[in-house]
Design a protein around this motif. Structure first.
Motif, PDB file in Angstrom:
ATOM      1  N   GLN A 129       0.833  -1.206   0.000  1.00 20.18           N
ATOM      2  CA  GLN A 129       0.000   0.000   0.000  1.00 20.18           C
ATOM      3  C   GLN A 129       0.868   1.256   0.000  1.00 20.18           C
ATOM      4  O   GLN A 129       0.594   2.208  -0.742  1.00 20.18           O
ATOM      5  CB  GLN A 129      -0.916  -0.018   1.221  1.00 20.18           C
ATOM      6  CG  GLN A 129      -1.960   1.067   1.253  1.00 20.18           C
ATOM      7  CD  GLN A 129      -2.876   0.943   2.463  1.00 20.18           C
ATOM      8  OE1 GLN A 129      -2.676   0.123   3.351  1.00 20.18           O
ATOM      9  NE2 GLN A 129      -3.891   1.781   2.501  1.00 20.18           N
ATOM     10  N   LEU A 133       1.218   4.128  -3.043  1.00 22.96           N
ATOM     11  CA  LEU A 133       1.062   5.569  -2.867  1.00 22.96           C
ATOM     12  C   LEU A 133       2.318   6.320  -3.295  1.00 22.96           C
ATOM     13  O   LEU A 133       2.227   7.396  -3.889  1.00 22.96           O
ATOM     14  CB  LEU A 133       0.715   5.896  -1.416  1.00 22.96           C
ATOM     15  CG  LEU A 133      -0.693   5.517  -0.974  1.00 22.96           C
ATOM     16  CD1 LEU A 133      -0.873   5.770   0.518  1.00 22.96           C
ATOM     17  CD2 LEU A 133      -1.739   6.279  -1.770  1.00 22.96           C
ATOM     18  N   GLY A 139      -3.256   8.589  -5.268  1.00 19.99           N
ATOM     19  CA  GLY A 139      -3.925   8.383  -3.993  1.00 19.99           C
ATOM     20  C   GLY A 139      -4.621   9.640  -3.507  1.00 19.99           C
ATOM     21  O   GLY A 139      -4.149  10.759  -3.701  1.00 19.99           O
ATOM     22  N   GLY A 143      -6.988   7.697   1.021  1.00 22.71           N
ATOM     23  CA  GLY A 143      -6.038   6.608   0.812  1.00 22.71           C
ATOM     24  C   GLY A 143      -4.806   6.770   1.693  1.00 22.71           C
ATOM     25  O   GLY A 143      -4.297   5.790   2.256  1.00 22.71           O
ATOM     26  N   TYR A 144      -4.339   8.017   1.823  1.00 25.92           N
ATOM     27  CA  TYR A 144      -3.196   8.279   2.691  1.00 25.92           C
ATOM     28  C   TYR A 144      -3.552   8.036   4.156  1.00 25.92           C
ATOM     29  O   TYR A 144      -2.745   7.526   4.933  1.00 25.92           O
ATOM     30  CB  TYR A 144      -2.688   9.711   2.504  1.00 25.92           C
ATOM     31  CG  TYR A 144      -1.956   9.916   1.205  1.00 25.92           C
ATOM     32  CD1 TYR A 144      -0.675   9.405   1.024  1.00 25.92           C
ATOM     33  CD2 TYR A 144      -2.535  10.611   0.162  1.00 25.92           C
ATOM     34  CE1 TYR A 144       0.014   9.577  -0.163  1.00 25.92           C
ATOM     35  CE2 TYR A 144      -1.866  10.789  -1.048  1.00 25.92           C
ATOM     36  CZ  TYR A 144      -0.596  10.283  -1.196  1.00 25.92           C
ATOM     37  OH  TYR A 144       0.071  10.445  -2.369  1.00 25.92           O
ATOM     38  N   CYS A 147      -3.588   4.325   4.757  1.00 31.62           N
ATOM     39  CA  CYS A 147      -2.206   3.849   4.772  1.00 31.62           C
ATOM     40  C   CYS A 147      -1.526   4.206   6.098  1.00 31.62           C
ATOM     41  O   CYS A 147      -0.808   3.389   6.673  1.00 31.62           O
ATOM     42  CB  CYS A 147      -1.442   4.447   3.592  1.00 31.62           C
ATOM     43  SG  CYS A 147       0.220   3.778   3.395  1.00 31.62           S
TER      44      CYS A 147
END
Length: 174
Positions: A129, A133, A139, A143-144, A147
């Motif tokens: 992951q 990114l 991303g 998404g960050y 993560c």
């Protein structure tokens, strides 16, 4: 015939087994006490999973932009074909997000139960992951955030207290 008095006698003492930082782990089968770091890792992976599901559901709001992207990529498609392609892509994204979330949940539960293989699998998935990114796969902030939660889970699962828990939990399972 030999009499039982001819056999050597051994002491009948029972030892409680080795004692480590998480408690007794001897042959009695007592499970080691789960440290807060493992619980924290479990909740971090759970948060990453929930965030990923939310991210997958946000795709549903992107139907028009997805249809526009399909329209730009192949001008020969009819409006109905573009709508179908956008629908298939959205359904596929949601199904994949749910399947991945279910696997993450399974691995997080196994991690909490002291399974070292689950800690390794979650570490590999988190590394993938992060690499995704970093490779610039577009991303989003969500998404960050997912993560970041997963990275926190990995760090917590490899702290000394967690490592001692995984080491102590191994002999208990047979």
């Amino acid at each position: 015939m030999s009499d039982s008095t001819d056999l050597p006698r051994f002491p009948q003492e029972s030892s409680p087994g080795p004692t480590g930082p998480t408690g007794p782990t001897g042959p009695t089968g007592a499970a080691p006490t789960r440290p807060g770091t493992v619980n924290g890792a479990f909740w971090a992976f759970l948060a990453a999973t929930v965030i990923s599901i939310v991210s997958g559901l946000l795709v549903l709001g992107e139907r028009d932009s997805l249809a526009d992207a399909v329209r730009r990529s192949d001008a020969k498609l009819t409006a109905q074909q573009i709508d179908q392609a956008a629908t298939v892509a959205m359904v596929a994204a949601v199904v994949i997000a749910v399947l991945i979330a279910l696997l993450y949940l399974l691995f997080a539960v196994k991690l909490r139960a002291g399974r070292n293989w689950a800690r390794i699998v979650l570490t590999v998935l988190t590394a993938l992951q992060v690499l995704s990114l970093l490779a610039g796969s577009g991303g989003s902030w969500i998404g960050y955030l997912s993560c970041l939660a997963a990275v926190i889970g990995v760090v917590l699962s490899f702290l000394p207290e967690s490592s001692a828990y995984f080491a102590a939990a191994r002999p208990v399972r047979r």
